[in-house]
Design an enzyme around this catalytic site. Sequence first.
Site, PDB file in Angstrom:
ATOM      1  N   ARG A 138       0.887  -1.300  -0.180  1.00 46.41           N
ATOM      2  CA  ARG A 138      -0.009   0.081  -0.133  1.00 46.41           C
ATOM      3  C   ARG A 138       0.635   1.285  -0.123  1.00 46.41           C
ATOM      4  NH1 ARG A 138      -3.372  -0.873   4.417  1.00 46.41           N
ATOM      5  NH2 ARG A 138      -2.199   0.491   5.672  1.00 46.41           N
TER       6      ARG A 138
ATOM      7  N   ASP B  42      -6.040  21.544 -10.550  1.00 47.67           N
ATOM      8  CA  ASP B  42      -6.521  20.238 -11.338  1.00 47.67           C
ATOM      9  C   ASP B  42      -5.742  20.708 -12.921  1.00 47.67           C
ATOM     10  OD1 ASP B  42      -7.438  18.368 -12.692  1.00 47.67           O
ATOM     11  OD2 ASP B  42      -9.288  18.264 -11.607  1.00 47.67           O
TER      12      ASP B  42
ATOM     13  N   LYS C 219      -6.586  10.067 -17.992  1.00 46.12           N
ATOM     14  CA  LYS C 219      -6.882  10.895 -19.365  1.00 46.12           C
ATOM     15  C   LYS C 219      -5.620  10.588 -20.247  1.00 46.12           C
ATOM     16  CE  LYS C 219     -10.922  12.060 -17.651  1.00 46.12           C
ATOM     17  NZ  LYS C 219     -11.094  13.232 -16.745  1.00 46.12           N
TER      18      LYS C 219
HETATM   19  C1  PLP Z   1     -11.617  13.180 -15.475  1.00 41.57           C
HETATM   20  C2  PLP Z   1     -11.250  14.231 -14.651  1.00 41.57           C
HETATM   21  C3  PLP Z   1     -10.933  13.864 -13.206  1.00 41.57           C
HETATM   22  C4  PLP Z   1     -11.282  12.527 -12.641  1.00 41.57           C
HETATM   23  O1  PLP Z   1     -10.488  11.729 -13.126  1.00 41.57           O
HETATM   24  P1  PLP Z   1     -10.782  10.180 -12.827  1.00 41.57           P
HETATM   25  O2  PLP Z   1      -9.511   9.744 -12.900  1.00 41.57           O
HETATM   26  O3  PLP Z   1     -11.887   9.774 -13.768  1.00 41.57           O
HETATM   27  O4  PLP Z   1     -11.048  10.216 -11.375  1.00 41.57           O
HETATM   28  C5  PLP Z   1     -10.777  14.980 -12.387  1.00 41.57           C
HETATM   29  N1  PLP Z   1     -10.686  16.206 -12.951  1.00 41.57           N
HETATM   30  C6  PLP Z   1     -10.652  16.566 -14.239  1.00 41.57           C
HETATM   31  C7  PLP Z   1     -10.491  17.904 -14.981  1.00 41.57           C
HETATM   32  C8  PLP Z   1     -11.040  15.582 -15.148  1.00 41.57           C
HETATM   33  O5  PLP Z   1     -11.362  15.745 -16.421  1.00 41.57           O
END
Ligand code: PLP
Length: 396
Positions: A60, A185, A210
């Site tokens: 972990r 983010d 992504k």
């Molecule tokens: C898709 C996305 C997330 C979440 O990511 P996951 O890996 O699907 O949990 C967070 N922030 C943004 C801007 C996103 O496009």
Amino acid sequence: MVSNYRQDTTLIHVGSDSKEQQGFVNAPVYRGSTVLYRNIEELEAMNKDPLRRNSPTYGRFGTPASRAFESAMTKLEAGYAAVTTNSGLSANTTSLLSFVKAGVHILVADSVYLPTKMFCLEILGNLGVDVEFYRPQIGAEIESLIRTNTCLIFMESPGSHLFEIQDVPAICEVAKRHEVTTVLDNTWGTPLLFKAIQHGVDVSVHSATKYISGHSDSMLGVIVCRNESYYSSVRATAIRLGQCASADDIYMATRGLRTLSVRLKKHQEQALEIVEWLLQQPQVETVFYPPMSNHPYNNLFRRDFNGANGLFTLLLKPYNKQSVVNMLNSLELFGIGHSWGGFESLIVPVDPRCLRQYLDWDAQGEVLRIHIGFEDTNDLIEDLQKGFELLYYSEK
Ligand SMILES: *Cc1c(COP(=O)(O)O)cnc(C)c1O
């Protein structure tokens, strides 16, 4: 690896050392929970570091592969260290939880990813955190919202759906003067298109699901921290929360990094071609895509970003709703589905007004988020063109 190669060279080699891998080009996948110690003295020495930073001590707490991926992301973002989590959303929530406690006030961009917003409203709200949303256009004027108990500013730039680009350096400059932590983010930007830490951000968060993984086959998040102090907070929170990313997903993300630069260039090239075509179609009201000169934030984009990717949002003219549904159902090459950043094209209806406080939106047409993959753009255009023929206006 030697540090002063250019970025595209770094991407190919970072986090891998064939001499340590019996000559194999790629580092192995480490599956594991238990890590065996040679003796009790070694076990006791390992337990002395509460952040479990160095050698593996338990699955972990990380493996050589997660360490390698974290060091690669750290290098690309020019940070101090990184922490992996099991999804992009959990990377956001872990970052937020690392810097708040009951009674504090935090500022969150109105344009953030919806699940991040819901976490702030529901979970942080219930824990006694005062969450205030701010206009993404705010820039240095964010100073007027800072209170004595403000401890954190959470940004996402460009914003989800409408791609509002924030003046990140201006916001970070204000935050620094008031000793407020900044978290961004940076999923859209990846570590290549926007250098978050170099633009002043303290903690840069990515959904590696992504573009970093890039093949729609893994879920992963990563948090890159500017210095030891932010890293310690984030790492301690991740440990307390039991954050732990899967071995396969870390492997996929590390592999994805090797081609991230070439993939992003191709995504951008293809998206530009499709957007230019869309803007000439009578069915299209407008397109939100930062590199276009019609984008309201194009100046900030050109100032701060190194390029774009394959994601944009299309606003249609106000067609009959069922005819838009028929159009979407008719598409053969655009999958109807969430997420983006893979090799394939996607389309999904979105509501940009959902949970927004500061959005002037009186458009009547349907809003579609589109991700452009690597199919031949002529085929993509023909698919959209056939779909558009199904659109008609309702009789009022
Ligand atoms: C898709 C996305 C997330 C979440 O990511 P996951 O890996 O699907 O949990 C967070 N922030 C943004 C801007 C996103 O496009």
